[in-house]
Design a protein around this motif. Structure first.
Motif, PDB file in Angstrom:
ATOM      1  N   HIS A 121       0.722  -1.110  -0.038  1.00 58.00           N
ATOM      2  CA  HIS A 121       0.068  -0.208  -0.030  1.00 58.00           C
ATOM      3  C   HIS A 121       0.968   1.259  -0.024  1.00 58.00           C
ATOM      4  O   HIS A 121       0.295   2.319  -0.433  1.00 58.00           O
ATOM      5  CB  HIS A 121      -1.044  -0.014   1.027  1.00 58.00           C
ATOM      6  CG  HIS A 121      -2.070  -1.187   1.025  1.00 58.00           C
ATOM      7  ND1 HIS A 121      -2.207  -2.124   2.118  1.00 58.00           N
ATOM      8  CD2 HIS A 121      -2.578  -1.700  -0.260  1.00 58.00           C
ATOM      9  CE1 HIS A 121      -3.128  -3.100   1.555  1.00 58.00           C
ATOM     10  NE2 HIS A 121      -3.607  -2.793   0.191  1.00 58.00           N
ATOM     11  N   PHE A 122       2.097   1.105   0.719  1.00 65.12           N
ATOM     12  CA  PHE A 122       2.968   2.137   0.406  1.00 65.12           C
ATOM     13  C   PHE A 122       4.349   1.825   0.836  1.00 65.12           C
ATOM     14  O   PHE A 122       4.537   0.671   1.404  1.00 65.12           O
ATOM     15  CB  PHE A 122       2.516   3.727   1.074  1.00 65.12           C
ATOM     16  CG  PHE A 122       2.297   3.399   2.608  1.00 65.12           C
ATOM     17  CD1 PHE A 122       3.327   3.731   3.490  1.00 65.12           C
ATOM     18  CD2 PHE A 122       1.119   3.333   3.126  1.00 65.12           C
ATOM     19  CE1 PHE A 122       3.368   3.941   4.767  1.00 65.12           C
ATOM     20  CE2 PHE A 122       0.907   3.350   4.410  1.00 65.12           C
ATOM     21  CZ  PHE A 122       1.923   3.567   5.390  1.00 65.12           C
ATOM     22  N   ARG A 123       5.407   2.587   0.625  1.00 67.67           N
ATOM     23  CA  ARG A 123       6.609   1.959   0.891  1.00 67.67           C
ATOM     24  C   ARG A 123       7.548   2.943   1.879  1.00 67.67           C
ATOM     25  O   ARG A 123       7.509   4.091   1.482  1.00 67.67           O
ATOM     26  CB  ARG A 123       7.560   1.855  -0.627  1.00 67.67           C
ATOM     27  CG  ARG A 123       7.000   0.718  -1.497  1.00 67.67           C
ATOM     28  CD  ARG A 123       6.967   1.236  -2.769  1.00 67.67           C
ATOM     29  NE  ARG A 123       5.810   2.332  -2.910  1.00 67.67           N
ATOM     30  CZ  ARG A 123       4.608   1.827  -3.315  1.00 67.67           C
ATOM     31  NH1 ARG A 123       4.005   0.755  -2.924  1.00 67.67           N
ATOM     32  NH2 ARG A 123       3.480   2.979  -3.246  1.00 67.67           N
ATOM     33  N   LEU A 150       4.342   0.988 -11.816  1.00 71.46           N
ATOM     34  CA  LEU A 150       5.341   2.258 -11.893  1.00 71.46           C
ATOM     35  C   LEU A 150       4.754   3.477 -12.569  1.00 71.46           C
ATOM     36  O   LEU A 150       4.875   4.549 -12.151  1.00 71.46           O
ATOM     37  CB  LEU A 150       6.418   1.615 -12.593  1.00 71.46           C
ATOM     38  CG  LEU A 150       7.641   2.347 -12.439  1.00 71.46           C
ATOM     39  CD1 LEU A 150       8.314   2.684 -10.915  1.00 71.46           C
ATOM     40  CD2 LEU A 150       8.803   1.989 -13.240  1.00 71.46           C
ATOM     41  N   THR A 151       4.082   3.007 -13.596  1.00 75.45           N
ATOM     42  CA  THR A 151       3.506   4.354 -14.402  1.00 75.45           C
ATOM     43  C   THR A 151       2.449   4.921 -13.383  1.00 75.45           C
ATOM     44  O   THR A 151       2.326   6.382 -13.394  1.00 75.45           O
ATOM     45  CB  THR A 151       2.627   3.462 -15.564  1.00 75.45           C
ATOM     46  OG1 THR A 151       3.678   3.099 -16.441  1.00 75.45           O
ATOM     47  CG2 THR A 151       2.085   4.875 -16.399  1.00 75.45           C
ATOM     48  N   ALA A 152       1.645   4.193 -12.567  1.00 74.46           N
ATOM     49  CA  ALA A 152       0.753   4.801 -11.642  1.00 74.46           C
ATOM     50  C   ALA A 152       1.369   5.744 -10.784  1.00 74.46           C
ATOM     51  O   ALA A 152       0.947   6.761 -10.370  1.00 74.46           O
ATOM     52  CB  ALA A 152      -0.162   3.807 -11.152  1.00 74.46           C
ATOM     53  N   LEU A 153       2.471   5.259 -10.247  1.00 80.94           N
ATOM     54  CA  LEU A 153       3.376   5.764  -9.128  1.00 80.94           C
ATOM     55  C   LEU A 153       4.204   7.115  -9.468  1.00 80.94           C
ATOM     56  O   LEU A 153       4.212   8.084  -8.903  1.00 80.94           O
ATOM     57  CB  LEU A 153       4.384   4.890  -8.483  1.00 80.94           C
ATOM     58  CG  LEU A 153       3.484   3.961  -7.682  1.00 80.94           C
ATOM     59  CD1 LEU A 153       4.140   2.629  -6.950  1.00 80.94           C
ATOM     60  CD2 LEU A 153       2.744   4.878  -6.241  1.00 80.94           C
ATOM     61  N   GLY A 178       7.896  10.191  -5.302  1.00 85.29           N
ATOM     62  CA  GLY A 178       6.767   9.483  -4.850  1.00 85.29           C
ATOM     63  C   GLY A 178       6.747   7.970  -4.934  1.00 85.29           C
ATOM     64  O   GLY A 178       5.654   7.498  -4.727  1.00 85.29           O
ATOM     65  N   LEU A 179       7.730   7.396  -5.432  1.00 79.64           N
ATOM     66  CA  LEU A 179       8.151   5.758  -5.387  1.00 79.64           C
ATOM     67  C   LEU A 179       7.906   5.413  -3.772  1.00 79.64           C
ATOM     68  O   LEU A 179       7.368   4.211  -3.432  1.00 79.64           O
ATOM     69  CB  LEU A 179       9.079   5.221  -6.140  1.00 79.64           C
ATOM     70  CG  LEU A 179       9.393   3.854  -6.241  1.00 79.64           C
ATOM     71  CD1 LEU A 179       8.006   3.321  -6.992  1.00 79.64           C
ATOM     72  CD2 LEU A 179      10.489   3.778  -7.108  1.00 79.64           C
ATOM     73  N   VAL A 180       8.459   6.213  -3.052  1.00 79.31           N
ATOM     74  CA  VAL A 180       8.534   5.796  -1.448  1.00 79.31           C
ATOM     75  C   VAL A 180       7.945   7.159  -0.641  1.00 79.31           C
ATOM     76  O   VAL A 180       8.145   8.014  -1.139  1.00 79.31           O
ATOM     77  CB  VAL A 180       9.796   5.395  -0.833  1.00 79.31           C
ATOM     78  CG1 VAL A 180      10.390   4.201  -1.707  1.00 79.31           C
ATOM     79  CG2 VAL A 180      10.968   6.535  -0.779  1.00 79.31           C
TER      80      VAL A 180
END
Ligand code: COA
Length: 258
Positions: A121-123, A150-153, A178-180
């Protein structure tokens, strides 16, 4: 349940699932995929568990990808089957799990490792975390949802570039993109993740499950309608009545998950 490739423990409502093949940088072989699927089922069924962390054993890697040694004898059908089984048994199950699951990324999160982290759900990342989708180096593409999540994030342009160049994204770039959500020291990674989960665990469990369901629908045709429906359903829960009453009575709510 006994696991061969995972460590599974839970304390104070938080399960920690550790992928435990450090000598192979926790690569996802068939056993890991099957056991991860079982571990998610276990944490959903166990009423004492409110949320979970997924992490990797050892100091070097979260997960360095799908186990490349299993690819040598595979053809088209086996390749599709590997991707489909993984997505169904693990990645989609994590994404749609009604209990919050957070990736605590210690070191390499490459290929299936990056995809595993993205299905959570998140990182939260340790400073030594490195993310990437390097499959084109092997003549492959991501198969566990990487092109989609990855595209969504991070957006289409970055996803295209990173999947095409096999760019290794360090923790700070991952944070910036925004990946983490947070970067911390390797030593405090689990503690920091638990701090955040303790906050989450104090909230109403059914509301959390509905947040997950709605956010997962963002961008889809029925996203807004799903939110309307699930918002309405909250009014049938004891926890909503407790939350509202507690606010009006100026006291802390006690949620029971009903
Ligand atoms: N599948 C199977 N085994 C893997 C693996 C993977 N994805 N990633 C690492 N390993 C194994 C290595 O083969 C090695 O095993 P060995 O000691 O029996 O030879 C062990 O893990 C340690 O890896 P090594 O490559 O020696 O470590 P390193 O520090 O030199 O490099 C990486 C680390 C992550 C850069 C490198 O292991 C790597 O590129 N891994 C593959 C990443 C990848 O392409 N993932 C996508 C797969 S689709």
């Amino acid at each position: 349940m006994e696991f061969k490739t995972l460590l599974f423990e839970h304390q104070e409502g938080i399960a920690t699932i550790t992928i435990n093949r450090p000598d192979k940088l926790n690569a996802l072989n068939k056993d890991v995929i099957e056991e991860l699927g079982n571990a998610i089922d276990m944490l959903v069924e166990n009423k004492e568990i409110r949320s979970a962390i997924i992490t990797g054993a050892g100091a070097k890697a979260f997960v360095a990808g799908a186990d490349i040694s299993e690819f040598t004898t595979m053809g088209i059908a086996e390749g599709s089957d590997l991707a489909r089984r993984g997505q169904t048994l693990v990645f989609d199950k994590i994404e749609n799990c009604p209990k919050p699951i957070v990736a605590a990324v210690n070191g390499f999160a490459l290929g299936g490792g990056c995809e595993l982290a993205m299905s959570c759900h998140f990182r939260i990342a340790a400073e030594n975390a490195k993310f990437g989708q390097p499959e084109v180096n092997l003549g492959l593409i991501p198969g566990y949802g990487g092109t989609q999540r990855l595209t969504a994030l991070v957006g289409k342009g970055k996803a295209m570039e990173w999947c095409m160049t096999s760019h290794l994204v360090d923790a700070n770039e991952a944070l910036q993109m925004g990946l983490v959500n947070h970067v911390t020291t390797a030593e405090s990674l689990i503690e920091r993740t638990k701090e955040i989960l303790n906050i989450i665990n104090s909230k109403a469990p059914l509301a959390l499950a509905k947040v997950i369901a709605c956010v997962n629908k963002a961008g889809s045709a029925d996203g807004f309608e799903t939110e309307v429906r699930l918002f309405g359903e909250c009014f049938a829960t004891a926890d909503m009545k407790e939350g509202v009453t507690a606010f009006l009575e100026k006291r802390k709510a006690t949620f029971v998950g009903a």
